[in-house]
Design a protein around this motif. Structure first.
Motif, PDB file in Angstrom:
ATOM      1  N   MET A  92     -11.652   1.072  -3.961  1.00  0.00           N
ATOM      2  CA  MET A  92     -10.886   0.234  -3.029  1.00  0.00           C
ATOM      3  C   MET A  92     -10.932   0.841  -1.624  1.00  0.00           C
ATOM      4  SD  MET A  92      -8.868  -2.318  -2.815  1.00  0.00           S
ATOM      5  CE  MET A  92      -8.072  -2.797  -1.297  1.00  0.00           C
ATOM      6  N   PHE A 154       4.162   2.185   8.480  1.00  0.00           N
ATOM      7  CA  PHE A 154       3.404   2.308   7.228  1.00  0.00           C
ATOM      8  C   PHE A 154       4.037   3.367   6.327  1.00  0.00           C
ATOM      9  CE2 PHE A 154       0.348   0.810  10.366  1.00  0.00           C
ATOM     10  CZ  PHE A 154      -0.208  -0.258   9.702  1.00  0.00           C
ATOM     11  N   PRO A 155       3.830   3.241   5.020  1.00  0.00           N
ATOM     12  CA  PRO A 155       4.316   4.295   4.125  1.00  0.00           C
ATOM     13  C   PRO A 155       3.443   5.537   4.263  1.00  0.00           C
ATOM     14  CG  PRO A 155       3.098   2.654   2.893  1.00  0.00           C
ATOM     15  CD  PRO A 155       3.156   2.165   4.301  1.00  0.00           C
ATOM     16  N   LEU A 156       4.020   6.672   3.937  1.00  0.00           N
ATOM     17  CA  LEU A 156       3.293   7.926   4.079  1.00  0.00           C
ATOM     18  C   LEU A 156       2.243   8.121   3.004  1.00  0.00           C
ATOM     19  CD1 LEU A 156       5.642  10.897   4.877  1.00  0.00           C
ATOM     20  CD2 LEU A 156       3.752   9.990   6.183  1.00  0.00           C
ATOM     21  N   GLN A 157       2.687   8.002   1.761  1.00  0.00           N
ATOM     22  CA  GLN A 157       1.818   8.383   0.668  1.00  0.00           C
ATOM     23  C   GLN A 157       1.792   7.326  -0.419  1.00  0.00           C
ATOM     24  OE1 GLN A 157       4.265  11.059   1.323  1.00  0.00           O
ATOM     25  NE2 GLN A 157       2.875  12.531   2.252  1.00  0.00           N
ATOM     26  N   ALA A 159      -0.579   4.786  -3.389  1.00  0.00           N
ATOM     27  CA  ALA A 159      -1.668   3.824  -3.428  1.00  0.00           C
ATOM     28  C   ALA A 159      -1.203   2.571  -4.163  1.00  0.00           C
ATOM     29  CB  ALA A 159      -2.878   4.437  -4.115  1.00  0.00           C
ATOM     30  N   ASP A 160       0.068   2.201  -3.966  1.00  0.00           N
ATOM     31  CA  ASP A 160       0.615   1.108  -4.765  1.00  0.00           C
ATOM     32  C   ASP A 160       0.260  -0.260  -4.214  1.00  0.00           C
ATOM     33  OD1 ASP A 160       1.848   2.842  -6.536  1.00  0.00           O
ATOM     34  OD2 ASP A 160       3.489   3.164  -5.130  1.00  0.00           O
ATOM     35  N   THR A 161       0.357  -0.457  -2.907  1.00  0.00           N
ATOM     36  CA  THR A 161       0.090  -1.777  -2.338  1.00  0.00           C
ATOM     37  C   THR A 161      -0.996  -1.666  -1.272  1.00  0.00           C
ATOM     38  OG1 THR A 161       1.674  -1.445  -0.589  1.00  0.00           O
ATOM     39  CG2 THR A 161       2.499  -2.417  -2.630  1.00  0.00           C
ATOM     40  N   TRP A 162      -1.382  -2.819  -0.751  1.00  0.00           N
ATOM     41  CA  TRP A 162      -2.463  -2.792   0.245  1.00  0.00           C
ATOM     42  C   TRP A 162      -2.021  -2.067   1.506  1.00  0.00           C
ATOM     43  CZ3 TRP A 162      -1.956  -5.073   5.034  1.00  0.00           C
ATOM     44  CH2 TRP A 162      -0.868  -5.959   5.179  1.00  0.00           C
ATOM     45  N   GLU A 242      -7.793  11.317   0.517  1.00  0.00           N
ATOM     46  CA  GLU A 242      -6.974  11.159  -0.693  1.00  0.00           C
ATOM     47  C   GLU A 242      -5.922  12.253  -0.794  1.00  0.00           C
ATOM     48  OE1 GLU A 242      -9.454  10.993  -4.101  1.00  0.00           O
ATOM     49  OE2 GLU A 242     -10.303   9.052  -3.562  1.00  0.00           O
ATOM     50  N   ALA A 246      -2.014  11.494  -0.421  1.00  0.00           N
ATOM     51  CA  ALA A 246      -1.548  11.590  -1.805  1.00  0.00           C
ATOM     52  C   ALA A 246      -1.943  10.368  -2.626  1.00  0.00           C
ATOM     53  CB  ALA A 246      -0.037  11.786  -1.856  1.00  0.00           C
ATOM     54  N   PRO A 248      -3.985   8.905  -5.747  1.00  0.00           N
ATOM     55  CA  PRO A 248      -4.564   9.453  -6.975  1.00  0.00           C
ATOM     56  C   PRO A 248      -5.979   8.949  -7.216  1.00  0.00           C
ATOM     57  CG  PRO A 248      -2.960   7.764  -7.507  1.00  0.00           C
ATOM     58  CD  PRO A 248      -2.979   7.872  -6.010  1.00  0.00           C
TER      59      PRO A 248
ATOM     60  N   ASN B  28      -5.740  -6.265  -3.629  1.00  0.00           N
ATOM     61  CA  ASN B  28      -4.475  -5.854  -3.043  1.00  0.00           C
ATOM     62  C   ASN B  28      -3.319  -6.622  -3.654  1.00  0.00           C
ATOM     63  OD1 ASN B  28      -5.721  -4.154  -1.370  1.00  0.00           O
ATOM     64  ND2 ASN B  28      -5.778  -5.530   0.374  1.00  0.00           N
ATOM     65  N   THR B  31      -1.623  -5.649  -7.066  1.00  0.00           N
ATOM     66  CA  THR B  31      -0.725  -4.504  -7.271  1.00  0.00           C
ATOM     67  C   THR B  31       0.665  -4.734  -6.684  1.00  0.00           C
ATOM     68  OG1 THR B  31      -1.761  -3.577  -5.323  1.00  0.00           O
ATOM     69  CG2 THR B  31      -2.476  -2.719  -7.460  1.00  0.00           C
ATOM     70  N   ALA B  35       4.914  -2.759  -6.562  1.00  0.00           N
ATOM     71  CA  ALA B  35       5.528  -2.203  -5.369  1.00  0.00           C
ATOM     72  C   ALA B  35       6.953  -2.707  -5.203  1.00  0.00           C
ATOM     73  CB  ALA B  35       4.710  -2.584  -4.149  1.00  0.00           C
ATOM     74  N   ASP B 219       0.126  11.213 -11.852  1.00  0.00           N
ATOM     75  CA  ASP B 219      -0.395  11.485 -10.513  1.00  0.00           C
ATOM     76  C   ASP B 219       0.371  10.797  -9.394  1.00  0.00           C
ATOM     77  OD1 ASP B 219      -2.462  13.181 -11.310  1.00  0.00           O
ATOM     78  OD2 ASP B 219      -3.698  11.472 -11.867  1.00  0.00           O
ATOM     79  N   VAL B 244       4.181  13.204  -6.321  1.00  0.00           N
ATOM     80  CA  VAL B 244       2.994  14.050  -6.219  1.00  0.00           C
ATOM     81  C   VAL B 244       2.418  13.928  -4.809  1.00  0.00           C
ATOM     82  CG1 VAL B 244       0.686  14.512  -7.092  1.00  0.00           C
ATOM     83  CG2 VAL B 244       2.487  13.762  -8.652  1.00  0.00           C
ATOM     84  N   ILE B 245       2.444  15.026  -4.057  1.00  0.00           N
ATOM     85  CA  ILE B 245       1.809  15.066  -2.726  1.00  0.00           C
ATOM     86  C   ILE B 245       0.956  16.333  -2.687  1.00  0.00           C
ATOM     87  CG2 ILE B 245       2.153  15.118  -0.233  1.00  0.00           C
ATOM     88  CD1 ILE B 245       4.866  13.872  -0.619  1.00  0.00           C
ATOM     89  N   PRO B 246      -0.367  16.202  -2.778  1.00  0.00           N
ATOM     90  CA  PRO B 246      -1.206  17.393  -2.881  1.00  0.00           C
ATOM     91  C   PRO B 246      -1.262  18.216  -1.595  1.00  0.00           C
ATOM     92  CG  PRO B 246      -2.433  15.387  -3.456  1.00  0.00           C
ATOM     93  CD  PRO B 246      -1.142  14.962  -2.844  1.00  0.00           C
ATOM     94  N   LYS B 257      10.003  12.450   7.685  1.00  0.00           N
ATOM     95  CA  LYS B 257      10.249  11.006   7.633  1.00  0.00           C
ATOM     96  C   LYS B 257      11.465  10.694   6.772  1.00  0.00           C
ATOM     97  CE  LYS B 257       8.158   6.567   6.858  1.00  0.00           C
ATOM     98  NZ  LYS B 257       7.202   5.768   6.119  1.00  0.00           N
ATOM     99  N   ASP B 259      11.268  10.863   3.377  1.00  0.00           N
ATOM    100  CA  ASP B 259      10.787  10.419   2.075  1.00  0.00           C
ATOM    101  C   ASP B 259      11.156  11.407   0.975  1.00  0.00           C
ATOM    102  OD1 ASP B 259       9.727   8.227   3.204  1.00  0.00           O
ATOM    103  OD2 ASP B 259       7.635   8.619   2.677  1.00  0.00           O
TER     104      ASP B 259
END
Lengths: 303, 546
Positions: A92, A154-157, A159-162, A242, A246, A248, B28, B31, B35, B219, B244-246, B257, B259
């Motif tokens: 994606m 925007f969100p920070l981390q 991969a849930d939504t576009w 990535e 964050a 996955p 998109n 998903t 959310a 993850d 999880v934030i690598p 922020k 979060d």
């Protein structure tokens, strides 16, 4: 295609086993265990590393024929399902950044060529310069800092939504926009010198038609080649993005696997990458053939 | 293979582009329901006391008896041991209310806490303890790094609340080792797979502990809810979310922020970021006591360091205060002894070596390494004084420290060659004792000092090999073996004092700093108290007051 994949897999298999580090020891050091004779023996047995090289390779190939990539040394889960869970995120990301790059760079390249040495051309030149020189991770942090932390758009981390893909895709696309728009500009400028453009203009065709129908077809070919090659690079190059965002994806997973000497994961990943690279160049070749009838004719003769 | 179609090239490209864009949009849309679900849970969470933290990796399958990919911290906060590790290494009752040790020091009898329930409602009793020990002992080889496991001869259920472990030999650290995070913690009976062996997997993470795993996306995120039937002091917060934030810098931005509410751990963010957050005035920061040591192993088996005077010169030549403050900004603490004095048996009053360039120079002169006129590297019998230091190349702390030590040693005429290696290659160099100096870290609480001594006398790890240049090596290693078998406290302290004194006097380590856990949080996070145990977390004691 099969020979290429087979070759890639063998070279990877061989190189991994030539490295001086024992994955069993790597596993123990990651788990913070002092390696003792017994633990090492148990782990080697568990990982199938006690068998000779050829037996390991044949076993792996045989599993592969049944679409089984083996079991990760570290997560203890099947590599196939681990990669399958992560592939969509990476794919994606790769495709969306390629799309953004093309959508932005094609108009930009055309504008820069038609307005050569005017404001638009200078803007695209500055962009290209930045794109080539700004490190990806820095751009990513800048975007996070201003767009996500300061403005909170925007969100920070994740991969849930576009929305989660917007910033990472822009980060990846930035360097591509630079390359593609400059490639297209150069191609267009070269083509515009060609006699057929003069002829088309003489026929009284509108310049939109000339560019859109005749010139672009030639000029875009380097971009198509570059994009085909970049597809593989994009898949492989999402690692940093990535990690920072964050997400996955496969990149972070592969990076860990390399540190851990997780053979099955590395092998599976290399195989998939080889496949993506082949797919990228193949697609590019096919589009080339569409664009240039001469290619198809020469191919037809050979075949 | 391609059908011939002249013209209409633009439309083909256009279609191609549109289809790429559409493909993007389509996946998109797929998903988005997830959310909305997530944001809904987040909204609900805000009305309760929720703490959100981040961790570099996924928590793993929460198997109490296995290693990677299970994360230490998650196993540590989720499962409980028989004995807990308190401040200064004091052992405190957890699932065992009390314990007796037989006179010969071999039989440990645990009186288990009554009325403790697992999260599935089943009782915690001697039978379930036995079930856990059975699977741990079935995979004995894997756990053989932990001394007590290889010493266990048999285990026995005496009655519903009494459980006995018999050892083959006396082994005093057994009690400390019952406090470690893995593998000696307890899973509820229903969590075991059908064959009772947890080596591969568990059915479900059933615990006696203060938290229950309520939501898990691999993850991405793990959500723990407070166990309202917990036998001990219940956590003050209702919910703990682990994202999880690598990436370390991304973690800092997430805190800024809002979060996440807390950054906690060892090396989870760069030291520069820690200082920036501390100085910003927007966050509270705190640093724990020493949890482990960072030191250089000095190889006495070969090269210039075979000579005690050269080893002593090294101790005086490195400006540790400048080094530790400069690189870690006070996050780590300067170390004078290999094991910090807040560890059990380690407070033996050794006299620190002071930073003194002149002393170092005269020691080197005495060792025969003279500085020739007009040169800056010492020589002996025509050989230059060159030593090699191996460190972990990408490490954010070891690398600048290595550079600082290099310039310190240059002052006294030693040429230090730096070799930065990736972790596994560095481990290989360590095992074969192929170095002059090597960056190393102790295992820390609750493993030390007993684990420290066993890493010193066991061959194969590299430290034993590096001590082969000591004249009293056999005696030293024998004392290290003996100390683990002692039953008498005075005798044990005497042996430890002797061991630590020899190591200190022989300068086989250059202690550099003590590692600490750090915490950064907004001021609504209250009562954060660092556990003494290196791998445990403060989530069950802290509070949130917005």
């Amino acid at each position: 295609m099969v020979p290429v994949l087979l070759g890639a897999s063998f070279v990877c298999f061989l190189l991994l086993r030539l490295t001086p580090v024992d994955p069993a020891k790597a596993y123990l050091s990651v788990s913070n265990i002092i390696p003792t004779e017994e633990t090492l023996r148990v782990v080697r047995e568990q990982l199938g590393l006690d068998r000779p090289f050829w037996s390991q390779y044949v076993h792996w190939l045989w599993q592969l024929c049944q679409l089984d990539f083996g079991v990760s040394f570290f997560t203890k889960l099947p590599v196939a399902s681990e990669l399958a869970a992560r592939l969509p995120v990476t794919a994606m990301l790769a495709f969306s950044s390629l799309a953004i790059a093309l959508i932005v760079s094609i108009p930009l390249g055309i504008a820069a060529a038609l307005r050569k040495n005017r404001a638009m051309d200078h803007i695209s030149r500055v962009l290209a310069f930045l794109g080539a020189s700004v490190p990806q991770f820095w751009l990513a942090y800048l975007l996070i800092y201003f767009m996500a932390v300061k403005m909170d758009w925007f969100p920070l981390q994740g991969a849930d939504t576009w929305i989660h893909y917007v910033l990472p895709s822009i980060t990846l696309a930035f360097a591509l926009i630079a390359t593609y728009s400059r490639l297209l500009r150069r191609g267009l400028l070269e083509c515009l010198e060609q006699p057929f453009v003069l002829y088309a203009n003489a026929r009284g065709l509108r310049s939109f038609t000339v560019i859109g129908r005749h010139v672009l077809r030639h000029a875009i070919r380097p971009v198509v080649t570059a994009a085909g090659m970049n597809l593989g690079k994009l898949f492989a190059g999402t690692v940093i993005v990535e990690q920072i965002f964050a997400m996955p994806g496969m990149g972070g997973f592969f990076l860990e696997a390399v540190f851990h000497r997780d053979y099955p994961v590395i092998q599976g990943y290399v195989l998939i990458m080889a496949f993506v690279f082949i797919l990228g160049s193949l697609t590019a070749d096919m589009i080339q053939a569409y664009l240039d009838p001469r290619l198809r004719q020469s191919m037809g003769k050979e075949g | 293979m391609v059908r011939k179609r002249n013209g209409r090239i633009t439309s083909i490209i256009l279609i191609l582009l549109i289809s790429i864009v559409m493909a993007g949009c389509q996946s998109n849309n797929n998903t988005s329901p997830e959310a909305t679900k997530e944001s809904a849970t987040q909204e609900k969470a805000n009305t309760e006391k929720t703490l959100t933290i981040s961790w570099p990796k996924d928590i793993g399958p929460l198997n109490p008896h296995q290693y990677t990919p299970n994360e230490f911290f998650a196993q540590g906060m989720y499962y409980e041991p028989l004995i807990g590790y308190g401040e200064g290494g004091k052992l405190v009752p957890k699932l065992a209310e009390s314990w007796d040790i037989s006179e010969d020091g071999k039989v440990y009898t645990f009186h288990l806490r009554k009325n403790v329930k697992f999260t599935d409602g089943s009782d915690f009793d001697a039978n379930v303890v036995q079930k856990n020990f059975d699977t741990i002992l079935a995979n004995k080889d894997m756990h053989s790094w932990l001394g007590v496991i290889s010493q266990i001869e048999k285990t026995k259920v005496i009655d519903a609340n009494t459980f006995a472990v018999t050892l083959k030999n006396r082994y005093y650290p057994a009690l400390q080792e019952f406090a470690v995070v893995r593998p000696l913690r307890f899973l509820g009976a229903a969590g075991f797979p059908d064959d009772g062996n947890t080596a591969e997997s568990i059915k479900s993470p059933i615990t006696t502990g203060p938290w229950v795993l309520s939501e898990y996306q691999k993850d991405k995120v793990a959500v723990f809810t407070r166990n309202d039937n917990y036998w001990g002091t219940k956590p003050k917060i209702n919910k703990l979310i682990v994202k999880v934030i690598p990436d370390g810098e991304a973690r800092v931005l997430a805190l800024e922020k809002g979060d996440i509410d807390l950054i906690y751990g060892e090396g989870v963010i760069s030291l520069d970021s820690f200082v920036a957050l501390r100085d910003s005035g927007k966050f509270e920061t705190s640093i724990s006591d020493a949890v482990a040591s960072r030191a250089l192993i000095v190889n006495t088996a070969k090269g210039p360091f075979a000579d005690l005077n050269v080893r002593l010169a090294l101790q005086h030549a490195v400006n540790k205060t400048a080094l530790v403050d400069g690189v870690t900004n006070g996050v780590e603490k300067v170390a004078d002894t290999i094991i910090s004095s807040n560890f059990p048996y380690a407070n033996v009053g050794l006299k620190p070596y002071d930073y003194n360039v002149e002393t170092a120079k005269s020691l080197l002169d005495a060792a025969g390494w003279k500085l020739p006129e007009g040169k800056d590297v010492r020589e002996k019998d025509g050989k230059k004084l060159e030593i090699e230091m191996v460190y972990m190349g990408p490490d954010q702390v070891e690398q600048p420290m290595a550079a600082a030590i290099q310039s310190d040693l240059k002052q006294v005429g030693i040429n230090l060659k730096l070799t930065g290696l990736e972790r596994e290659l560095r481990n290989k160099r360590m095992e074969t004792a192929d170095f002059d100096l090597l960056f190393w870290g102790t295992y820390g609480a609750p493993y030390d000092p007993h684990n420290f001594v066993s890493t010193n006398y066991e061959p194969g790890y590299g430290i034993f090999e590096s001590q082969q240049g000591l004249s009293m090596k056999d005696e030293l290693h024998q004392q290290m073996k003996d100390v683990l078998l002692t039953t008498d406290e005075t005798e044990r302290q005497k042996l430890y004092t002797s061991i630590f004194t020899t190591l200190h006097e022989q300068a086989v380590y250059l202690p550099i700093s003590y590692l600490t856990n750090i915490a950064v949080y907004p001021n609504y996070v209250k009562d954060l108290k660092f556990p003494a145990h290196r791998d445990e977390t403060p989530f069950d004691t802290l509070d949130i007051q917005k």
